[in-house]
Design a protein around this motif. Structure first.
Motif, PDB file in Angstrom:
ATOM      1  N   SER A 255       3.317  -0.752  -3.526  1.00  0.00           N
ATOM      2  CA  SER A 255       2.121  -0.264  -2.821  1.00  0.00           C
ATOM      3  C   SER A 255       2.444   0.879  -1.855  1.00  0.00           C
ATOM      4  O   SER A 255       1.823   1.940  -1.893  1.00  0.00           O
ATOM      5  CB  SER A 255       1.496  -1.404  -2.019  1.00  0.00           C
ATOM      6  N   MET A 256       3.405   0.656  -0.984  1.00  0.00           N
ATOM      7  CA  MET A 256       3.677   1.648   0.067  1.00  0.00           C
ATOM      8  C   MET A 256       4.579   2.764  -0.453  1.00  0.00           C
ATOM      9  O   MET A 256       4.385   3.937  -0.129  1.00  0.00           O
ATOM     10  CB  MET A 256       4.339   0.968   1.281  1.00  0.00           C
TER      11      MET A 256
ATOM     12  N   ARG B 133      -7.534  -5.701  -4.322  1.00  0.00           N
ATOM     13  CA  ARG B 133      -7.274  -6.003  -2.916  1.00  0.00           C
ATOM     14  C   ARG B 133      -8.534  -5.695  -2.103  1.00  0.00           C
ATOM     15  O   ARG B 133      -9.211  -4.687  -2.364  1.00  0.00           O
ATOM     16  CB  ARG B 133      -6.140  -5.127  -2.373  1.00  0.00           C
ATOM     17  N   LEU B 134      -8.819  -6.516  -1.113  1.00  0.00           N
ATOM     18  CA  LEU B 134      -9.963  -6.251  -0.238  1.00  0.00           C
ATOM     19  C   LEU B 134      -9.666  -5.075   0.682  1.00  0.00           C
ATOM     20  O   LEU B 134      -8.522  -4.891   1.107  1.00  0.00           O
ATOM     21  CB  LEU B 134     -10.266  -7.462   0.657  1.00  0.00           C
TER      22      LEU B 134
ATOM     23  N   VAL C 266      18.338  -0.559  -6.341  1.00  0.00           N
ATOM     24  CA  VAL C 266      19.207  -0.054  -5.278  1.00  0.00           C
ATOM     25  C   VAL C 266      20.049  -1.209  -4.769  1.00  0.00           C
ATOM     26  O   VAL C 266      19.532  -2.266  -4.408  1.00  0.00           O
ATOM     27  CB  VAL C 266      18.370   0.565  -4.130  1.00  0.00           C
TER      28      VAL C 266
ATOM     29  N   HIS D  97       4.030  -4.341 -11.418  1.00  0.00           N
ATOM     30  CA  HIS D  97       4.656  -5.522 -12.031  1.00  0.00           C
ATOM     31  C   HIS D  97       4.192  -6.754 -11.269  1.00  0.00           C
ATOM     32  O   HIS D  97       3.502  -6.638 -10.245  1.00  0.00           O
ATOM     33  CB  HIS D  97       6.178  -5.369 -11.994  1.00  0.00           C
TER      34      HIS D  97
ATOM     35  N   SER E  75       4.390  -7.700  -4.371  1.00  0.00           N
ATOM     36  CA  SER E  75       3.238  -8.041  -3.518  1.00  0.00           C
ATOM     37  C   SER E  75       1.942  -7.388  -3.974  1.00  0.00           C
ATOM     38  O   SER E  75       0.944  -7.472  -3.259  1.00  0.00           O
ATOM     39  CB  SER E  75       3.525  -7.602  -2.081  1.00  0.00           C
ATOM     40  N   HIS E  76       1.956  -6.697  -5.128  1.00  0.00           N
ATOM     41  CA  HIS E  76       0.748  -5.944  -5.489  1.00  0.00           C
ATOM     42  C   HIS E  76       0.053  -6.447  -6.741  1.00  0.00           C
ATOM     43  O   HIS E  76      -0.895  -5.818  -7.220  1.00  0.00           O
ATOM     44  CB  HIS E  76       1.077  -4.451  -5.624  1.00  0.00           C
TER      45      HIS E  76
ATOM     46  N   CYS F 275       2.010 -14.059  -6.228  1.00  0.00           N
ATOM     47  CA  CYS F 275       2.270 -12.805  -5.539  1.00  0.00           C
ATOM     48  C   CYS F 275       2.976 -13.179  -4.236  1.00  0.00           C
ATOM     49  O   CYS F 275       2.915 -14.337  -3.838  1.00  0.00           O
ATOM     50  CB  CYS F 275       0.917 -12.173  -5.261  1.00  0.00           C
TER      51      CYS F 275
ATOM     52  N   PHE G 221      -2.247  -3.730   1.887  1.00  0.00           N
ATOM     53  CA  PHE G 221      -2.546  -2.826   0.779  1.00  0.00           C
ATOM     54  C   PHE G 221      -3.555  -1.736   1.150  1.00  0.00           C
ATOM     55  O   PHE G 221      -3.382  -0.561   0.821  1.00  0.00           O
ATOM     56  CB  PHE G 221      -3.030  -3.578  -0.465  1.00  0.00           C
ATOM     57  N   LYS G 222      -4.614  -2.130   1.819  1.00  0.00           N
ATOM     58  CA  LYS G 222      -5.697  -1.192   2.135  1.00  0.00           C
ATOM     59  C   LYS G 222      -5.198   0.023   2.919  1.00  0.00           C
ATOM     60  O   LYS G 222      -5.836   1.057   2.957  1.00  0.00           O
ATOM     61  CB  LYS G 222      -6.818  -1.917   2.892  1.00  0.00           C
TER      62      LYS G 222
ATOM     63  N   GLU H  76      12.692   2.359  -8.412  1.00  0.00           N
ATOM     64  CA  GLU H  76      11.962   1.085  -8.502  1.00  0.00           C
ATOM     65  C   GLU H  76      12.741   0.122  -9.404  1.00  0.00           C
ATOM     66  O   GLU H  76      13.077   0.470 -10.526  1.00  0.00           O
ATOM     67  CB  GLU H  76      10.550   1.344  -9.051  1.00  0.00           C
ATOM     68  N   ARG H  77      12.967  -1.100  -8.895  1.00  0.00           N
ATOM     69  CA  ARG H  77      13.818  -2.044  -9.645  1.00  0.00           C
ATOM     70  C   ARG H  77      13.136  -2.589 -10.890  1.00  0.00           C
ATOM     71  O   ARG H  77      13.801  -2.983 -11.842  1.00  0.00           O
ATOM     72  CB  ARG H  77      14.277  -3.184  -8.740  1.00  0.00           C
TER      73      ARG H  77
HETATM   74  C1  FAD Z   1      -2.140 -12.665  -3.237  1.00  0.00           C
HETATM   75  C2  FAD Z   1      -2.169 -11.468  -2.328  1.00  0.00           C
HETATM   76  C3  FAD Z   1      -3.396 -10.994  -1.884  1.00  0.00           C
HETATM   77  C4  FAD Z   1      -3.448  -9.902  -1.022  1.00  0.00           C
HETATM   78  N1  FAD Z   1      -4.668  -9.431  -0.631  1.00  0.00           N
HETATM   79  C5  FAD Z   1      -4.752  -8.318   0.129  1.00  0.00           C
HETATM   80  C6  FAD Z   1      -6.009  -7.758   0.416  1.00  0.00           C
HETATM   81  O1  FAD Z   1      -7.050  -8.270  -0.010  1.00  0.00           O
HETATM   82  N2  FAD Z   1      -6.055  -6.618   1.159  1.00  0.00           N
HETATM   83  C7  FAD Z   1      -4.904  -6.020   1.613  1.00  0.00           C
HETATM   84  O2  FAD Z   1      -5.020  -4.995   2.284  1.00  0.00           O
HETATM   85  N3  FAD Z   1      -3.691  -6.530   1.354  1.00  0.00           N
HETATM   86  C8  FAD Z   1      -3.588  -7.658   0.617  1.00  0.00           C
HETATM   87  N4  FAD Z   1      -2.367  -8.173   0.288  1.00  0.00           N
HETATM   88  C9  FAD Z   1      -1.160  -7.582   0.863  1.00  0.00           C
HETATM   89  C10 FAD Z   1      -0.670  -6.353   0.156  1.00  0.00           C
HETATM   90  O3  FAD Z   1      -0.780  -6.488  -1.243  1.00  0.00           O
HETATM   91  C11 FAD Z   1       0.772  -6.115   0.589  1.00  0.00           C
HETATM   92  O4  FAD Z   1       0.782  -5.977   2.013  1.00  0.00           O
HETATM   93  C12 FAD Z   1       1.355  -4.863  -0.040  1.00  0.00           C
HETATM   94  O5  FAD Z   1       1.283  -4.932  -1.444  1.00  0.00           O
HETATM   95  C13 FAD Z   1       2.811  -4.711   0.396  1.00  0.00           C
HETATM   96  O6  FAD Z   1       3.315  -3.536  -0.186  1.00  0.00           O
HETATM   97  P1  FAD Z   1       4.873  -3.250  -0.307  1.00  0.00           P
HETATM   98  O7  FAD Z   1       4.989  -1.865  -0.777  1.00  0.00           O
HETATM   99  O8  FAD Z   1       5.550  -3.675   0.968  1.00  0.00           O
HETATM  100  O9  FAD Z   1       5.379  -4.297  -1.418  1.00  0.00           O
HETATM  101  P2  FAD Z   1       5.358  -4.126  -3.022  1.00  0.00           P
HETATM  102  O10 FAD Z   1       4.046  -3.613  -3.464  1.00  0.00           O
HETATM  103  O11 FAD Z   1       5.834  -5.416  -3.592  1.00  0.00           O
HETATM  104  O12 FAD Z   1       6.433  -3.006  -3.289  1.00  0.00           O
HETATM  105  C14 FAD Z   1       7.803  -3.184  -3.026  1.00  0.00           C
HETATM  106  C15 FAD Z   1       8.549  -2.593  -4.217  1.00  0.00           C
HETATM  107  O13 FAD Z   1       9.912  -2.443  -3.913  1.00  0.00           O
HETATM  108  C16 FAD Z   1      10.638  -2.708  -5.104  1.00  0.00           C
HETATM  109  N5  FAD Z   1      12.022  -2.989  -4.717  1.00  0.00           N
HETATM  110  C17 FAD Z   1      12.443  -3.991  -3.937  1.00  0.00           C
HETATM  111  N6  FAD Z   1      13.771  -3.968  -3.781  1.00  0.00           N
HETATM  112  C18 FAD Z   1      14.208  -2.899  -4.492  1.00  0.00           C
HETATM  113  C19 FAD Z   1      15.500  -2.358  -4.734  1.00  0.00           C
HETATM  114  N7  FAD Z   1      16.601  -2.914  -4.211  1.00  0.00           N
HETATM  115  N8  FAD Z   1      15.599  -1.282  -5.539  1.00  0.00           N
HETATM  116  C20 FAD Z   1      14.490  -0.704  -6.072  1.00  0.00           C
HETATM  117  N9  FAD Z   1      13.246  -1.190  -5.876  1.00  0.00           N
HETATM  118  C21 FAD Z   1      13.103  -2.275  -5.100  1.00  0.00           C
HETATM  119  C22 FAD Z   1       9.897  -3.899  -5.681  1.00  0.00           C
HETATM  120  O14 FAD Z   1      10.202  -4.111  -7.025  1.00  0.00           O
HETATM  121  C23 FAD Z   1       8.461  -3.500  -5.429  1.00  0.00           C
HETATM  122  O15 FAD Z   1       7.894  -2.814  -6.526  1.00  0.00           O
HETATM  123  C24 FAD Z   1      -2.260  -9.275  -0.571  1.00  0.00           C
HETATM  124  C25 FAD Z   1      -1.026  -9.752  -1.043  1.00  0.00           C
HETATM  125  C26 FAD Z   1      -0.969 -10.824  -1.912  1.00  0.00           C
HETATM  126  C27 FAD Z   1       0.357 -11.324  -2.384  1.00  0.00           C
END
Ligand code: FAD
Length: 375
Positions: free
Chosen positions: A11-12, A47-48, A166, A37, A41-42, A312, A345-346, A31-32
């Motif tokens: 996501s981020m 997502r709301l 990584v 996938h 967390s996505h 998730c 996510f938002k 991306e791993r």
């Molecule tokens: C069930 C559920 C419902 C949710 N509902 C909402 C909602 O309604 N509204 C909202 O705003 N938020 C919601 N969220 C929260 C939101 O989805 C998360 O805060 C957001 O996805 C986090 O993003 P991220 O980039 O930190 O994690 P991710 O999207 O998981 O991205 C992290 C990425 O890093 C990669 N990675 C990790 N380690 C390595 C490595 N060593 N080498 C290469 N790649 C690596 C992973 O594979 C992954 O793709 C929800 C979450 C869940 C689980």
């Protein structure tokens, strides 16, 4: 030699990659797994998004920018990501979350309207519950959003390595060296967006974040009036007998999605801590029973229908606020975007913008003091 790495393209990271590339940086994303996938967390399609931020009003200015950012990536990619379905809040007026919603709405003049009988029709709600709809709210298509950011970044010149993990990050005066399972990649700076896997890369984060497994349920409406479920608002139920909130989405028309024709619903509260490798190791019967209680209590017409499950992860900080800061002792060369605690996510577009500010300019116009590591 790149200007910056982005580690993790979920996501981020996807948004960070896009914003860094758009700012003219020569950027590489790693991306791993694949792009989108179900081991992060996505997953779970949607997502709301809402502005009445009961969690903390300091997020509201960030949300204003995030809304603009979603419009921008929709225009750039030609994809629909945000649907303004409205968000119905159901709950007693003295519930702390309902109070927080109304307080944020009042102080930021956010438009609300009454909830129609048709919108309430699928639910069995106690008479004591109020129901109001936040108008400028709805849901985001998370999978389309991430793909859109990555594709747009690639078109702007970003390099992407998928299915590459990584293993280590080393830094010295003017260089950050990232060691993957396939190669060594050098850049001037790095952004770490590793989601639930952050502690593998930065062991000190073990004291800062805990990962939890969160379940999502999908159920097929029984009625012939499918339009009612397609046209309903997204919804939140705040009930004093449960921690957190129950929430759900209207039924989507995306025939390509495996859960097509089903309503998505879930319980937002922090579940038991797990290691990310344990994500898919759950007992389906136990988890289904927990989700079925939501249907029995509030959507009784659907209570005897089969429930499909997804999982998730949340990456939870102790205070459930995000972490957005430079990695200590990295000489401001490494930016950490982590700990999004189930509500991040938002914000993805504005997080991408802020990390780009921190990488390219060393400062940002946004107030992110409350998200720093020194709290
Ligand atoms: C069930 C559920 C419902 C949710 N509902 C909402 C909602 O309604 N509204 C909202 O705003 N938020 C919601 N969220 C929260 C939101 O989805 C998360 O805060 C957001 O996805 C986090 O993003 P991220 O980039 O930190 O994690 P991710 O999207 O998981 O991205 C992290 C990425 O890093 C990669 N990675 C990790 N380690 C390595 C490595 N060593 N080498 C290469 N790649 C690596 C992973 O594979 C992954 O793709 C929800 C979450 C869940 C689980």
């Amino acid at each position: 030699m790149y200007d910056a790495h982005v580690i993790g393209l979920g996501s981020m990271g996807a948004s960070a990659l896009y914003h860094l590339a758009k700012a003219g940086l020569n950027v590489v994303g790693i991306e791993r797994f694949g792009i989108v996938h179900d081991s992060g967390s996505h997953s779970g399609q949607t997502r709301l998004i809402r502005k009445a931020y009961f969690e903390d009003e300091r997020y509201i200015p960030l949300l204003e920018s995030a809304y603009n950012g979603w419009k921008e990536i929709e225009q750039t990619s030609g994809n629909t990501i945000y649907t303004e379905s409205g968000l119905a809040y159901f709950g007693e007026s003295d519930h702390p979350i309902v109070q927080g919603v109304y307080q944020a709405a009042n102080s930021h003049r956010l438009p609300f309207r009454a909830c129609s009988n048709r919108e309430k029709a699928p639910f069995a709600l106690p008479d004591s519950f109020e129901s109001r709809v936040e108008i400028e709210a709805g849901f985001l298509r998370a999978d389309i959003a991430i793909k859109s950011f990555v594709e747009a970044a690639k078109k702007t010149g970003a390099q992407v390595f998928q299915n590459e993990t990584v293993r280590a990050i080393n830094y010295r005066e003017d260089i950050v060296e990232v060691e993957t399972d396939k190669r060594i990649i050098r850049a001037g700076k790095a952004v770490i967006c590793a989601g639930s896997y952050i502690s593998e890369l930065i062991p000190e984060m073990k004291n800062r974040v805990q990962v939890s497994r969160q379940m999502i349920g999908w159920v097929k409406p029984k009625t012939n009036d499918l339009e009612m479920f397609e046209q309903m608002s997204a919804w939140v139920i705040a009930d004093k007998t449960i921690p957190g909130i129950y929430y759900g989405f209207p039924m989507l028309d995306d025939v390509t999605h495996p859960m097509h024709g089903q309503l998505k619903f879930a319980h937002h509260t922090i579940a038991d801590s797990i290691h990310p490798t344990e994500l898919h190791q759950y007992d389906p019967e136990t988890e289904e029973a927990k989700l079925r209680r939501i249907l029995e209590q509030f959507l009784p017409e659907l209570a005897d229908q089969p429930i499909s499950l997804n999982t998730c992860m949340y990456t939870n900080t102790n205070d459930e606020q995000f972490i957005l800061d430079y990695l200590p002792d990295s000489g401001n060369k490494i930016v950490l975007a982590a700990g999004f605690s189930g509500h991040g996510f938002k914000f993805a577009p504005v997080i991408g913008e802020i990390v780009t500010d921190l990488v390219a300019r060393g400062t940002t116009q946004y107030n992110i003091d409350f998200l720093g590591l020194d709290r």
